[in-house]
Design a protein around this motif. Structure first.
Motif, short mmCIF file in Angstrom:
data_model
loop_
_atom_site.label_atom_id
_atom_site.label_comp_id
_atom_site.label_asym_id
_atom_site.label_seq_id
_atom_site.Cartn_x
_atom_site.Cartn_y
_atom_site.Cartn_z
N PHE A 198 -10.12 16.99 -3.18
CA PHE A 198 -9.83 15.80 -3.99
C PHE A 198 -8.62 15.06 -3.43
O PHE A 198 -8.63 13.83 -3.30
CB PHE A 198 -9.57 16.19 -5.44
N LEU A 199 -7.58 15.81 -3.09
CA LEU A 199 -6.36 15.17 -2.59
C LEU A 199 -6.59 14.49 -1.25
O LEU A 199 -6.04 13.41 -1.00
CB LEU A 199 -5.22 16.20 -2.49
N LEU A 200 -7.40 15.10 -0.40
CA LEU A 200 -7.73 14.45 0.88
C LEU A 200 -8.49 13.14 0.64
O LEU A 200 -8.20 12.12 1.27
CB LEU A 200 -8.56 15.38 1.75
N THR A 201 -9.44 13.18 -0.28
CA THR A 201 -10.21 11.98 -0.61
C THR A 201 -9.30 10.91 -1.22
O THR A 201 -9.38 9.73 -0.85
CB THR A 201 -11.36 12.32 -1.58
N ALA A 202 -8.44 11.32 -2.15
CA ALA A 202 -7.53 10.36 -2.80
C ALA A 202 -6.59 9.74 -1.78
O ALA A 202 -6.36 8.52 -1.81
CB ALA A 202 -6.74 11.06 -3.91
N ALA A 203 -6.05 10.55 -0.87
CA ALA A 203 -5.14 10.02 0.15
C ALA A 203 -5.87 9.01 1.04
O ALA A 203 -5.30 7.96 1.38
CB ALA A 203 -4.57 11.16 0.99
N ALA A 204 -7.11 9.31 1.40
CA ALA A 204 -7.89 8.38 2.23
C ALA A 204 -8.14 7.07 1.49
O ALA A 204 -8.07 5.99 2.07
CB ALA A 204 -9.21 9.02 2.66
N LYS A 205 -8.43 7.17 0.19
CA LYS A 205 -8.68 5.96 -0.62
C LYS A 205 -7.41 5.11 -0.73
O LYS A 205 -7.47 3.88 -0.67
CB LYS A 205 -9.19 6.33 -2.01
N VAL A 206 -6.27 5.76 -0.89
CA VAL A 206 -5.01 5.02 -0.97
C VAL A 206 -4.75 4.28 0.33
O VAL A 206 -4.35 3.11 0.33
CB VAL A 206 -3.83 5.96 -1.33
N ILE A 207 -5.00 4.94 1.46
CA ILE A 207 -4.82 4.28 2.76
C ILE A 207 -5.74 3.07 2.88
O ILE A 207 -5.32 1.99 3.31
CB ILE A 207 -5.06 5.29 3.91
N THR A 208 -6.99 3.24 2.47
CA THR A 208 -7.95 2.14 2.51
C THR A 208 -7.51 0.99 1.60
O THR A 208 -7.56 -0.18 2.00
CB THR A 208 -9.36 2.63 2.09
N MET A 209 -7.05 1.32 0.39
CA MET A 209 -6.61 0.29 -0.54
C MET A 209 -5.37 -0.44 -0.04
O MET A 209 -5.25 -1.65 -0.21
CB MET A 209 -6.33 0.90 -1.92
N ASN A 238 -0.92 -3.26 -6.80
CA ASN A 238 -0.15 -2.53 -5.79
C ASN A 238 0.72 -1.47 -6.43
O ASN A 238 0.83 -0.35 -5.91
CB ASN A 238 0.70 -3.49 -4.95
N ASN A 239 1.34 -1.79 -7.56
CA ASN A 239 2.17 -0.80 -8.26
C ASN A 239 1.34 0.38 -8.73
O ASN A 239 1.77 1.54 -8.60
CB ASN A 239 2.90 -1.45 -9.45
N GLN A 240 0.16 0.11 -9.26
CA GLN A 240 -0.71 1.20 -9.71
C GLN A 240 -1.15 2.06 -8.53
O GLN A 240 -1.23 3.29 -8.64
CB GLN A 240 -1.92 0.64 -10.46
N MET A 241 -1.43 1.43 -7.41
CA MET A 241 -1.85 2.17 -6.22
C MET A 241 -0.71 3.07 -5.74
O MET A 241 -0.93 4.23 -5.39
CB MET A 241 -2.26 1.18 -5.13
N GLU A 242 0.50 2.54 -5.72
CA GLU A 242 1.64 3.34 -5.29
C GLU A 242 1.91 4.49 -6.27
O GLU A 242 2.28 5.58 -5.86
CB GLU A 242 2.88 2.47 -5.11
#
Length: 132
Positions: free
Chosen positions: A77-88, A41-45
């Motif tokens: 890339f940022l849109l994809t990364a933001a979507a992945k963070v939401i999913t995670m 969770n810390n790495q994700m944040e």
């Protein structure tokens, strides 16, 4: 007499015999389960914060202008990364809920709170007795 556990083991040995050797595989898994979800969770944040920092530092994230495709590419890339963070984050929340339910179940009827390694000990204790 036959217990419910005996019946369950007979069903397992008939339909999924590999399940009866699970305790042998658990020896390695017990060490692996020590991965602390807080670290994940810390790495994700941290990834989310760094993504926000990149958004703030890259001007005009969006369509290419004057032949420079970097803003467009980094924007995608940022849109994809933001979507992945939401999913995670959603998966992490589901994992935490399942984790709480599992250990509440393992602690049922006892005064002490169950730990992750308790689940492995249960399998490691029961399964060898039923292996043929």
């Amino acid at each position: 007499g036959t217990t419910l556990l005996d019946h369950a083991v007979r069903l397992l040995s008939r339909n999924a015999p590999q399940a009866l050797t699970l305790d042998l595989e658990l020896a390695a898994m017990e060490k692996a389960q020590r991965l602390v979800t807080d670290d994940v969770n810390n790495q994700m944040e941290q990834l989310a914060k760094e993504t926000d920092m990149v958004k703030a530092k890259v001007p005009n994230v969006g369509p290419a202008c004057n032949g420079d495709t970097f803003p467009s590419v980094i924007g995608d890339f940022l849109l994809t990364a933001a979507a992945k963070v939401i999913t995670m984050r959603a998966l992490s929340k589901k994992f935490e809920e399942a984790h709480k339910k599992l250990f509440a179940f393992l602690s049922y009827g006892t005064k002490k709170k169950a730990k992750p390694e308790d689940l492995f000990r249960i399998f490691a204790t029961i399964l060898p007795a039923y292996r043929a």
